[in-house]
Design a protein around this motif. Structure first.
Motif, short mmCIF file in Angstrom:
data_model
loop_
_atom_site.label_atom_id
_atom_site.label_comp_id
_atom_site.label_asym_id
_atom_site.label_seq_id
_atom_site.Cartn_x
_atom_site.Cartn_y
_atom_site.Cartn_z
N ILE A 139 27.66 28.13 92.53
CA ILE A 139 26.69 28.85 91.69
C ILE A 139 25.75 29.60 92.63
N ILE A 140 25.44 30.86 92.30
CA ILE A 140 24.44 31.59 93.08
C ILE A 140 23.21 31.85 92.21
N TYR A 141 22.09 32.06 92.88
CA TYR A 141 20.82 32.24 92.19
C TYR A 141 20.16 33.58 92.53
N ASN A 142 20.89 34.50 93.11
CA ASN A 142 20.35 35.79 93.51
C ASN A 142 20.06 36.68 92.31
N GLU A 143 19.13 37.61 92.53
CA GLU A 143 18.86 38.65 91.55
C GLU A 143 19.96 39.70 91.65
N LEU A 154 30.96 37.52 93.95
CA LEU A 154 29.77 36.67 94.13
C LEU A 154 29.06 36.43 92.80
N PHE A 155 28.88 37.50 92.02
CA PHE A 155 28.12 37.37 90.78
C PHE A 155 28.95 36.77 89.64
N SER A 156 30.25 36.60 89.86
CA SER A 156 31.05 35.83 88.89
C SER A 156 30.69 34.35 88.99
N ARG A 157 29.89 33.99 90.00
CA ARG A 157 29.43 32.61 90.20
C ARG A 157 27.92 32.48 89.94
N HIS A 158 27.32 33.46 89.26
CA HIS A 158 25.88 33.48 88.99
C HIS A 158 25.49 32.36 88.03
N PHE A 159 24.25 31.91 88.12
CA PHE A 159 23.81 30.80 87.26
C PHE A 159 23.67 31.21 85.80
N TRP A 205 25.24 32.81 82.52
CA TRP A 205 26.60 33.05 82.03
C TRP A 205 26.84 34.51 81.68
N LYS A 206 25.84 35.22 81.18
CA LYS A 206 26.02 36.63 80.84
C LYS A 206 26.29 37.47 82.09
N VAL A 207 25.68 37.12 83.19
CA VAL A 207 25.91 37.82 84.45
C VAL A 207 27.34 37.54 84.93
N ARG A 208 27.79 36.28 84.78
CA ARG A 208 29.16 35.95 85.18
C ARG A 208 30.17 36.76 84.36
N ILE A 209 29.93 36.84 83.06
CA ILE A 209 30.83 37.58 82.18
C ILE A 209 30.85 39.06 82.55
N ASP A 210 29.68 39.63 82.78
CA ASP A 210 29.61 41.04 83.17
C ASP A 210 30.37 41.28 84.47
N ALA A 211 30.19 40.41 85.45
CA ALA A 211 30.88 40.57 86.73
C ALA A 211 32.40 40.51 86.54
N LEU A 212 32.87 39.57 85.73
CA LEU A 212 34.31 39.45 85.48
C LEU A 212 34.85 40.67 84.73
N LEU A 224 37.91 33.24 91.12
CA LEU A 224 38.46 33.18 89.76
C LEU A 224 38.90 31.76 89.40
N MET A 225 39.43 31.04 90.38
CA MET A 225 39.84 29.65 90.12
C MET A 225 38.64 28.81 89.69
N LEU A 226 37.50 29.02 90.33
CA LEU A 226 36.29 28.29 89.92
C LEU A 226 35.88 28.68 88.51
N GLY A 227 36.10 29.93 88.15
CA GLY A 227 35.76 30.39 86.81
C GLY A 227 36.57 29.74 85.71
N THR A 228 37.74 29.21 86.05
CA THR A 228 38.59 28.58 85.02
C THR A 228 38.02 27.26 84.52
N VAL A 229 37.03 26.72 85.21
CA VAL A 229 36.41 25.46 84.77
C VAL A 229 34.93 25.66 84.45
N ASP A 230 34.57 26.88 84.12
CA ASP A 230 33.18 27.23 83.80
C ASP A 230 32.76 26.59 82.47
N TYR A 231 31.45 26.46 82.28
CA TYR A 231 30.92 25.97 81.00
C TYR A 231 31.22 26.95 79.87
#
Length: 160
Positions: A54-58, A79-84, A86-93, A110-117
């Motif tokens: 998970i990243i916490y960057n702006e 990097l932002f597909s791992r943002h804290f 969820w809307k940022v993660r979706i936008d990045a993907l 992407l593998m980490l994204g397969t177990v996302d909340y």
């Protein structure tokens, strides 16, 4: 491996050396180091990278992203597909979906994204993974048993 062993940022490489110049340019645009608590060391076979859980960057303003080249954009969206958030993660993907071709170093993100909340993040991550030749995913999986174990552990922790 994760950063609980206190890895310093000097030893963190998000992307393989062949695209290190672009990664350095991206970090300059971000005007910051990547803020993350847990890192996963992943071997691509030809290089080792560290994937943040998970990243916490702006986010960067859109005008800065538009000035980036193809590789920098792909790095940014990985990097932002791992943002804290969820809307940022979706936008990045979704931005990764718009790209013509993805490099193999996107696979661990992407593998980490397969177990996302978020179920939508999971779905988008699986769709993007399906664009790769299965042998590429198998090759990376073969070299990273501990990373696969971490993904399995994360999946078991999710409150579905």
């Amino acid at each position: 491996m994760n950063n609980l062993q206190s890895i310093t940022l000097d030893h963190i490489t998000f992307f393989p050396p062949v695209v290190q110049r672009q990664a350095e340019q991206l970090l300059l645009k971000m005007n910051a180091s990547v803020e993350a608590a847990i890192w996963h060391e992943v071997s691509l076979g030809y290089a080792t990278i560290h994937v943040p859980e998970i990243i916490y960057n702006e986010r960067l303003p859109q005008k800065y992203i538009e000035m980036c080249g193809h590789i920098e954009k792909q790095q940014y969206y990985c990097l932002f597909s791992r943002h804290f958030q969820w809307k940022v993660r979706i936008d990045a993907l979704r931005q990764l979906q718009k790209m013509d071709a993805l490099y193999d170093w996107t696979i661990p993100f992407l593998m980490l994204g397969t177990v996302d909340y978020s179920m939508e993040v999971q779905q988008l991550s699986r769709q993007l993974l399906s664009t790769f030749d299965a042998r590429e995913i198998e090759r990376i999986s073969y070299h990273n048993v501990s990373f696969l174990h971490a993904i399995k552990t994360l999946a078991m922790q999710k409150p579905y």
